[in-house]
Design an enzyme around this catalytic site. Structure first.
Site, PDB file in Angstrom:
ATOM      1  N   GLY A  63       0.844  -1.210   0.000  1.00  0.00           N
ATOM      2  CA  GLY A  63       0.000   0.000   0.000  1.00  0.00           C
ATOM      3  C   GLY A  63       0.869   1.247   0.000  1.00  0.00           C
ATOM      4  O   GLY A  63       0.534   2.250   0.636  1.00  0.00           O
ATOM      5  N   ASP A 123      -1.991  -7.320  -6.395  1.00  0.00           N
ATOM      6  CA  ASP A 123      -3.001  -7.444  -5.334  1.00  0.00           C
ATOM      7  C   ASP A 123      -2.406  -8.318  -4.232  1.00  0.00           C
ATOM      8  O   ASP A 123      -2.093  -9.489  -4.464  1.00  0.00           O
ATOM      9  CB  ASP A 123      -4.250  -8.099  -5.952  1.00  0.00           C
ATOM     10  CG  ASP A 123      -5.366  -8.312  -4.946  1.00  0.00           C
ATOM     11  OD1 ASP A 123      -5.108  -8.263  -3.718  1.00  0.00           O
ATOM     12  OD2 ASP A 123      -6.500  -8.541  -5.386  1.00  0.00           O
ATOM     13  N   VAL A 124      -2.265  -7.752  -3.030  1.00  0.00           N
ATOM     14  CA  VAL A 124      -1.592  -8.485  -1.942  1.00  0.00           C
ATOM     15  C   VAL A 124      -2.310  -9.781  -1.548  1.00  0.00           C
ATOM     16  O   VAL A 124      -1.703 -10.679  -0.965  1.00  0.00           O
ATOM     17  CB  VAL A 124      -1.439  -7.631  -0.662  1.00  0.00           C
ATOM     18  CG1 VAL A 124      -0.384  -6.568  -0.841  1.00  0.00           C
ATOM     19  CG2 VAL A 124      -2.761  -7.037  -0.195  1.00  0.00           C
ATOM     20  N   ASN A 168       0.766  -2.974   5.169  1.00  0.00           N
ATOM     21  CA  ASN A 168      -0.042  -1.766   5.403  1.00  0.00           C
ATOM     22  C   ASN A 168      -1.276  -1.686   4.513  1.00  0.00           C
ATOM     23  O   ASN A 168      -2.251  -1.015   4.860  1.00  0.00           O
ATOM     24  CB  ASN A 168       0.881  -0.546   5.173  1.00  0.00           C
ATOM     25  CG  ASN A 168       0.121   0.737   4.924  1.00  0.00           C
ATOM     26  OD1 ASN A 168      -0.378   1.370   5.848  1.00  0.00           O
ATOM     27  ND2 ASN A 168       0.006   1.121   3.652  1.00  0.00           N
ATOM     28  N   SER A 176      -5.416  -0.980  13.390  1.00  0.00           N
ATOM     29  CA  SER A 176      -6.200   0.252  13.557  1.00  0.00           C
ATOM     30  C   SER A 176      -6.673   0.328  15.006  1.00  0.00           C
ATOM     31  O   SER A 176      -6.700  -0.701  15.699  1.00  0.00           O
ATOM     32  CB  SER A 176      -7.428   0.193  12.633  1.00  0.00           C
ATOM     33  OG  SER A 176      -8.365   1.198  12.956  1.00  0.00           O
ATOM     34  N   TYR A 224     -14.655  -4.072   8.789  1.00  0.00           N
ATOM     35  CA  TYR A 224     -13.337  -3.465   9.011  1.00  0.00           C
ATOM     36  C   TYR A 224     -12.812  -3.817  10.401  1.00  0.00           C
ATOM     37  O   TYR A 224     -11.656  -4.236  10.557  1.00  0.00           O
ATOM     38  CB  TYR A 224     -13.460  -1.949   8.838  1.00  0.00           C
ATOM     39  CG  TYR A 224     -12.154  -1.205   8.892  1.00  0.00           C
ATOM     40  CD1 TYR A 224     -11.254  -1.256   7.830  1.00  0.00           C
ATOM     41  CD2 TYR A 224     -11.817  -0.423  10.000  1.00  0.00           C
ATOM     42  CE1 TYR A 224     -10.058  -0.557   7.871  1.00  0.00           C
ATOM     43  CE2 TYR A 224     -10.629   0.289  10.048  1.00  0.00           C
ATOM     44  CZ  TYR A 224      -9.751   0.215   8.980  1.00  0.00           C
ATOM     45  OH  TYR A 224      -8.559   0.914   9.026  1.00  0.00           O
ATOM     46  N   ALA A 268     -13.657  -6.309  12.334  1.00  0.00           N
ATOM     47  CA  ALA A 268     -13.337  -7.747  12.410  1.00  0.00           C
ATOM     48  C   ALA A 268     -11.983  -8.015  11.761  1.00  0.00           C
ATOM     49  O   ALA A 268     -11.152  -8.758  12.300  1.00  0.00           O
ATOM     50  CB  ALA A 268     -14.432  -8.555  11.710  1.00  0.00           C
ATOM     51  N   LYS A 303      -9.467  -5.943  11.390  1.00  0.00           N
ATOM     52  CA  LYS A 303      -8.340  -5.342  12.115  1.00  0.00           C
ATOM     53  C   LYS A 303      -8.082  -6.044  13.453  1.00  0.00           C
ATOM     54  O   LYS A 303      -6.926  -6.190  13.857  1.00  0.00           O
ATOM     55  CB  LYS A 303      -8.566  -3.839  12.306  1.00  0.00           C
ATOM     56  CG  LYS A 303      -8.581  -3.053  10.985  1.00  0.00           C
ATOM     57  CD  LYS A 303      -7.256  -3.196  10.215  1.00  0.00           C
ATOM     58  CE  LYS A 303      -7.167  -2.236   9.034  1.00  0.00           C
ATOM     59  NZ  LYS A 303      -5.883  -2.350   8.312  1.00  0.00           N
TER      60      LYS A 303
HETATM   61  N1  LIG Z   1      -5.869   6.822   7.716  1.00  0.00           N
HETATM   62  C1  LIG Z   1      -6.330   6.423   8.883  1.00  0.00           C
HETATM   63  O1  LIG Z   1      -6.949   7.174   9.642  1.00  0.00           O
HETATM   64  C2  LIG Z   1      -6.132   4.982   9.301  1.00  0.00           C
HETATM   65  C3  LIG Z   1      -6.455   4.641  10.615  1.00  0.00           C
HETATM   66  C4  LIG Z   1      -6.272   3.335  11.043  1.00  0.00           C
HETATM   67  C5  LIG Z   1      -5.754   2.398  10.180  1.00  0.00           C
HETATM   68  N2  LIG Z   1      -5.454   2.740   8.902  1.00  0.00           N
HETATM   69  C6  LIG Z   1      -4.898   1.700   8.048  1.00  0.00           C
HETATM   70  O2  LIG Z   1      -3.731   2.174   7.434  1.00  0.00           O
HETATM   71  C7  LIG Z   1      -3.523   1.483   6.208  1.00  0.00           C
HETATM   72  C8  LIG Z   1      -3.213   2.494   5.122  1.00  0.00           C
HETATM   73  O3  LIG Z   1      -4.350   3.298   4.889  1.00  0.00           O
HETATM   74  P1  LIG Z   1      -4.276   4.818   4.420  1.00  0.00           P
HETATM   75  O4  LIG Z   1      -4.948   5.615   5.437  1.00  0.00           O
HETATM   76  O5  LIG Z   1      -2.904   5.170   4.033  1.00  0.00           O
HETATM   77  O6  LIG Z   1      -5.268   4.778   3.151  1.00  0.00           O
HETATM   78  P2  LIG Z   1      -4.954   4.715   1.600  1.00  0.00           P
HETATM   79  O7  LIG Z   1      -6.226   4.359   0.940  1.00  0.00           O
HETATM   80  O8  LIG Z   1      -4.258   5.961   1.164  1.00  0.00           O
HETATM   81  O9  LIG Z   1      -3.899   3.539   1.475  1.00  0.00           O
HETATM   82  C9  LIG Z   1      -4.209   2.184   1.298  1.00  0.00           C
HETATM   83  C10 LIG Z   1      -3.331   1.668   0.178  1.00  0.00           C
HETATM   84  O10 LIG Z   1      -3.484   0.241   0.068  1.00  0.00           O
HETATM   85  C11 LIG Z   1      -3.552  -0.089  -1.293  1.00  0.00           C
HETATM   86  N3  LIG Z   1      -4.302  -1.323  -1.453  1.00  0.00           N
HETATM   87  C12 LIG Z   1      -5.606  -1.539  -1.154  1.00  0.00           C
HETATM   88  N4  LIG Z   1      -5.956  -2.791  -1.470  1.00  0.00           N
HETATM   89  C13 LIG Z   1      -4.861  -3.395  -1.991  1.00  0.00           C
HETATM   90  C14 LIG Z   1      -4.595  -4.679  -2.507  1.00  0.00           C
HETATM   91  N5  LIG Z   1      -5.553  -5.613  -2.558  1.00  0.00           N
HETATM   92  N6  LIG Z   1      -3.350  -4.945  -2.946  1.00  0.00           N
HETATM   93  C15 LIG Z   1      -2.384  -4.018  -2.910  1.00  0.00           C
HETATM   94  N7  LIG Z   1      -2.567  -2.766  -2.417  1.00  0.00           N
HETATM   95  C16 LIG Z   1      -3.800  -2.465  -1.983  1.00  0.00           C
HETATM   96  C17 LIG Z   1      -4.274   1.093  -1.945  1.00  0.00           C
HETATM   97  O11 LIG Z   1      -4.000   1.145  -3.320  1.00  0.00           O
HETATM   98  C18 LIG Z   1      -3.710   2.260  -1.173  1.00  0.00           C
HETATM   99  O12 LIG Z   1      -2.558   2.795  -1.792  1.00  0.00           O
HETATM  100  C19 LIG Z   1      -4.783   0.651   5.959  1.00  0.00           C
HETATM  101  O13 LIG Z   1      -4.554  -0.689   6.339  1.00  0.00           O
HETATM  102  C20 LIG Z   1      -5.796   1.290   6.891  1.00  0.00           C
HETATM  103  O14 LIG Z   1      -6.800   0.389   7.283  1.00  0.00           O
HETATM  104  C21 LIG Z   1      -5.623   4.019   8.445  1.00  0.00           C
END
Ligand SMILES: NC(=O)c1ccc[n+]([C@@H]2O[C@H](COP(=O)([O-])OP(=O)(O)OC[C@H]3O[C@@H](n4cnc5c(N)ncnc54)[C@H](O)[C@@H]3O)[C@@H](O)[C@H]2O)c1
Length: 255
Positions: free
Chosen positions: A14, A64-65, A91, A144, A157, A159, A161
């Site tokens: 990500g 795709d991870v 991530n 999260s 979500y 579940a 996390k």
């Molecule tokens: N931003 C927040 O407030 C927050 C809070 C808690 C947890 N998170 C977690 O942090 C992580 C990053 O989120 P973010 O806030 O940077 O959002 P974001 O949407 O900018 O980043 C998520 C990234 O994951 C990639 N991705 C999604 N599905 C994928 C797949 N199947 N294969 C490969 N890549 C994939 C997307 O292309 C994206 O670049 C996530 O796991 C999210 O749940 C974010």
């Protein structure tokens, strides 16, 4: 370049946007070679450009991870071309809908668990295959606050996390004897693509917004706040820390 991750090879999933981009940039700045994983090549190339502009080195793999074998290929190639696989930050994650159980669709449930939990499993398994024979390695999964506490309308979500936190603890226990550590980072609110629209909608209701902000004593975080926590957990300063879920949330879980 001299840094805390000098001579380390890292994989960050990500990495094209948000937290993952900041984690990848931070690791590269600290001397790691970073494989940038994500679905959108153009976003990954922007991260690559920024890393290279700052004197770091990285490469891009668009995939795709959660797809079987995709992360195995990445880890195998990193080991073959750079000698070892030191660090993973799993991530990549999605939010499809914000719903309580009765509104949760089968599609939302399946896809959220597929990406957020199965994707983390496939990423961790891919690197562990190399870390075990190496007798070293370090994994960070991005969970999260929704993996530590209940929140309204976060069925799938939440579940996924909570699953990530439990999954990571199991790795910590099973693989410590191989010199491998595994920890979760649990971010609070950082405004990124994943929540921008939901936060925008909440802001338009001043009463709801002020209640919400009362749960965020230090306000929102920045991507680098999460990246710095990952850096700490991957550094030697954290050598006795494994199996934890570290809240990086501006006080959200305390409040
Ligand atoms: N931003 C927040 O407030 C927050 C809070 C808690 C947890 N998170 C977690 O942090 C992580 C990053 O989120 P973010 O806030 O940077 O959002 P974001 O949407 O900018 O980043 C998520 C990234 O994951 C990639 N991705 C999604 N599905 C994928 C797949 N199947 N294969 C490969 N890549 C994939 C997307 O292309 C994206 O670049 C996530 O796991 C999210 O749940 C974010």
């Amino acid at each position: 370049m001299n840094g805390r991750l000098q001579n380390k090879n890292a994989i960050v999933t990500g990495a094209g946007t948000g937290l993952g981009r900041s984690i990848a940039e931070t690791f590269a700045r600290e001397g790691a070679f970073v494989v940038l994983i994500g679905r959108r090549r153009n976003k990954l190339e922007q991260t690559l450009q920024s890393i290279e502009n700052n004197g770091g080195s990285a490469e891009v793999a668009s995939l795709d991870v959660a797809e079987i074998g995709a992360m195995d290929e990445v880890a195998d190639r990193l080991a073959a071309e750079h000698g070892k696989v030191d660090l993973l930050v799993a991530n990549a994650g999605i939010v499809i809908a914000r719903e309580a159980v009765l509104e949760t669709t089968e599609e939302d449930w399946q896809e959220t668990l597929r990406v957020n939990l199965t994707g983390v499993h496939r990423s961790c398994k891919a690197v562990l295959r190399h870390m075990v024979p190496q007798r070293s390695g370090n994994l960070v999964t991005i969970a999260s606050i929704c993996g530590q506490t209940g929140m309204a309308k976060r069925t799938s979500y939440g579940a996924s996390k909570f699953g990530v936190v439990g999954y990571t603890r199991n790795i910590a226990v099973d693989y410590a004897r191989f010199g491998i550590r595994a920890n979760s980072v649990c971010p609070g609110f950082v405004e990124t693509d994943i929540n921008r629209e939901a936060l925008h909608n909440m802001r338009s209701d001043p009463e709801r917004w002020s209640q919400f902000m009362a749960h965020n004593p230090l306000g929102f975080g920045q991507p680098e706040d999460v990246a710095n926590a990952c850096l700490f957990l991957c550094s030697d300063e954290a050598r006795w820390i494994t199996g934890i879920d570290l809240s990086v949330d501006g006080g959200y879980t305390a409040a």
